[in-house]
Design a protein around this motif. Structure first.
Motif, PDB file in Angstrom:
ATOM      1  N   ILE A  83       0.961   4.654   1.095  1.00 18.22           N
ATOM      2  CA  ILE A  83       0.305   5.593   2.011  1.00 18.22           C
ATOM      3  C   ILE A  83       1.330   6.656   2.391  1.00 18.22           C
ATOM      4  O   ILE A  83       2.444   6.652   1.889  1.00 18.22           O
ATOM      5  CB  ILE A  83      -0.213   4.849   3.256  1.00 18.22           C
ATOM      6  CG1 ILE A  83       0.930   4.063   3.908  1.00 18.22           C
ATOM      7  CG2 ILE A  83      -1.345   3.916   2.889  1.00 18.22           C
ATOM      8  CD1 ILE A  83       0.547   3.366   5.173  1.00 18.22           C
ATOM      9  N   PRO A 132       0.835  -1.209   0.000  1.00 16.70           N
ATOM     10  CA  PRO A 132       0.000   0.000   0.000  1.00 16.70           C
ATOM     11  C   PRO A 132       0.864   1.251   0.000  1.00 16.70           C
ATOM     12  O   PRO A 132       1.827   1.342   0.742  1.00 16.70           O
ATOM     13  CB  PRO A 132      -0.792  -0.118   1.305  1.00 16.70           C
ATOM     14  CG  PRO A 132      -0.091  -1.119   2.116  1.00 16.70           C
ATOM     15  CD  PRO A 132       0.620  -2.025   1.191  1.00 16.70           C
ATOM     16  N   SER A 176       3.254   7.147   4.876  1.00 16.12           N
ATOM     17  CA  SER A 176       4.561   6.766   5.406  1.00 16.12           C
ATOM     18  C   SER A 176       5.386   5.956   4.405  1.00 16.12           C
ATOM     19  O   SER A 176       6.592   5.857   4.549  1.00 16.12           O
ATOM     20  CB  SER A 176       4.391   5.970   6.698  1.00 16.12           C
ATOM     21  OG  SER A 176       3.680   4.776   6.443  1.00 16.12           O
ATOM     22  N   THR A 177       4.758   5.384   3.393  1.00 18.73           N
ATOM     23  CA  THR A 177       5.508   4.540   2.458  1.00 18.73           C
ATOM     24  C   THR A 177       5.749   5.212   1.119  1.00 18.73           C
ATOM     25  O   THR A 177       6.518   4.720   0.308  1.00 18.73           O
ATOM     26  CB  THR A 177       4.775   3.213   2.199  1.00 18.73           C
ATOM     27  OG1 THR A 177       3.535   3.483   1.586  1.00 18.73           O
ATOM     28  CG2 THR A 177       4.592   2.427   3.470  1.00 18.73           C
TER      29      THR A 177
END
Lengths: 207, 90
Positions: free
Chosen positions: A87, A85, A89-90
């Motif tokens: 998102i 995913p 933070s990624t």
């Protein structure tokens, strides 16, 4: 006297403030120019991967920062990565990964890690073949549905781009034959019946 | 015999529960502080990030370096710690 020093200090402060302001605006301009420049670079893409630019879609040429999460995931999937995913933070690590993959010509370094044995052998074969006149024929820019093959070819390109100073195969074979020849000489001379081969004294020498 | 540290062995021996982020192998006071600033105040939050990155080593190490400035050894220690914990308990 003291007041003179004070006014001097005051002026120095003002000059410093003005200098700082100038420096900060100057640096900001530099940073903005660099950002625009790097955006442009990422838009233009890597020149060595021009053979794949034919079928690149419009979205791939956009800077990674401008892609939506879905588009970023799509780009990564096209390059053989299976992203998790995307998102808040990624997102940053996936952006960096996409930039790295684009710069290496769409190569897939992870495959090297997971399949070292067969893959390195295939890279060597492909590298030898790519140096031949059939290189253009072999490197077909087709969008086929075999991601493994495409990724191998893509990494071969990157491998080739990085390994231009390697020793060619023919020189290696020659050196090997030379070594084998020397080993043969050693073995022949080690043989007990080889005393006849070694002259006790040179023909020209007379004691 | 493995070359893991005592901290690593302590962490992977039991469920992490509410352990603070400094209990992770490779994460000391400094890196732990930086993680807390970024919102990762408990080990399970870092575990969450690790799982969201699909346990990928390269991505996790990259993320850890970006977030905390960890060096290669610290990145590796943290990754191995979480990976082994997942192998046992997940």
């Amino acid at each position: 006297m003291f007041s003179k020093i004070q006014t001097l200090l005051g002026d120095a402060n003002m000059v410093k403030l003005a200098h700082d302001k100038y420096q900060s605006t100057y640096l900001m301009n530099i940073r903005d120019t660099n950002q625009n420049y790097s955006k442009k670079i990422s838009q233009v893409g890597n020149p060595t991967s021009h053979s794949y630019s034919d079928y690149k879609t419009k979205s791939t040429m956009a800077a990674v920062e401008d892609l939506t999460n879905q588009e970023l995931a799509e780009e990564l999937r096209n390059l053989g990565v299976s992203p998790g995913p995307i998102i808040a933070s990624t997102r940053r690590v996936y952006e960096k990964k996409l930039m790295k993959l684009r710069q290496s010509g769409g190569g897939e370094p992870l495959i090297q890690k997971y399949q070292p044995q067969t893959y390195v052998y295939q890279v060597k074969i492909c590298r030898v073949l790519n140096r031949s006149p059939w290189a253009d024929l072999k490197r077909q820019p087709d969008v086929d549905h075999r991601p493994n093959l495409r990724n191998r070819l893509q990494v071969n390109q990157s491998q080739q781009a990085g390994g231009g100073g390697g020793i060619p195969m023919i020189v290696k074979i020659f050196l090997l034959l030379l070594v084998v020849f020397f080993v043969y000489l050693v073995i022949v001379n080690m043989d007990p019946s080889s005393e006849s081969n070694i002259p006790k004294s040179l023909p020209g020498d007379e004691v | 015999m493995s070359t893991t540290s005592q901290k690593h062995r302590n962490f992977v021996a039991e469920p992490m529960g509410d352990k603070p982020v400094t209990e992770l192998s490779g994460i000391g006071e400094t890196l732990g502080g930086r993680l807390c600033e970024s919102g990762f105040d408990k080990a399970y939050v870092v575990l969450g990030q690790f799982l969201v990155l699909k346990k990928d080593e390269e991505l996790f190490r990259d993320w850890l370096k970006e977030t905390t400035g960890a060096n290669a050894k610290q990145q590796g220690d943290c990754f191995n710690c979480l990976k082994e914990w997942c192998d046992s308990f997940l």
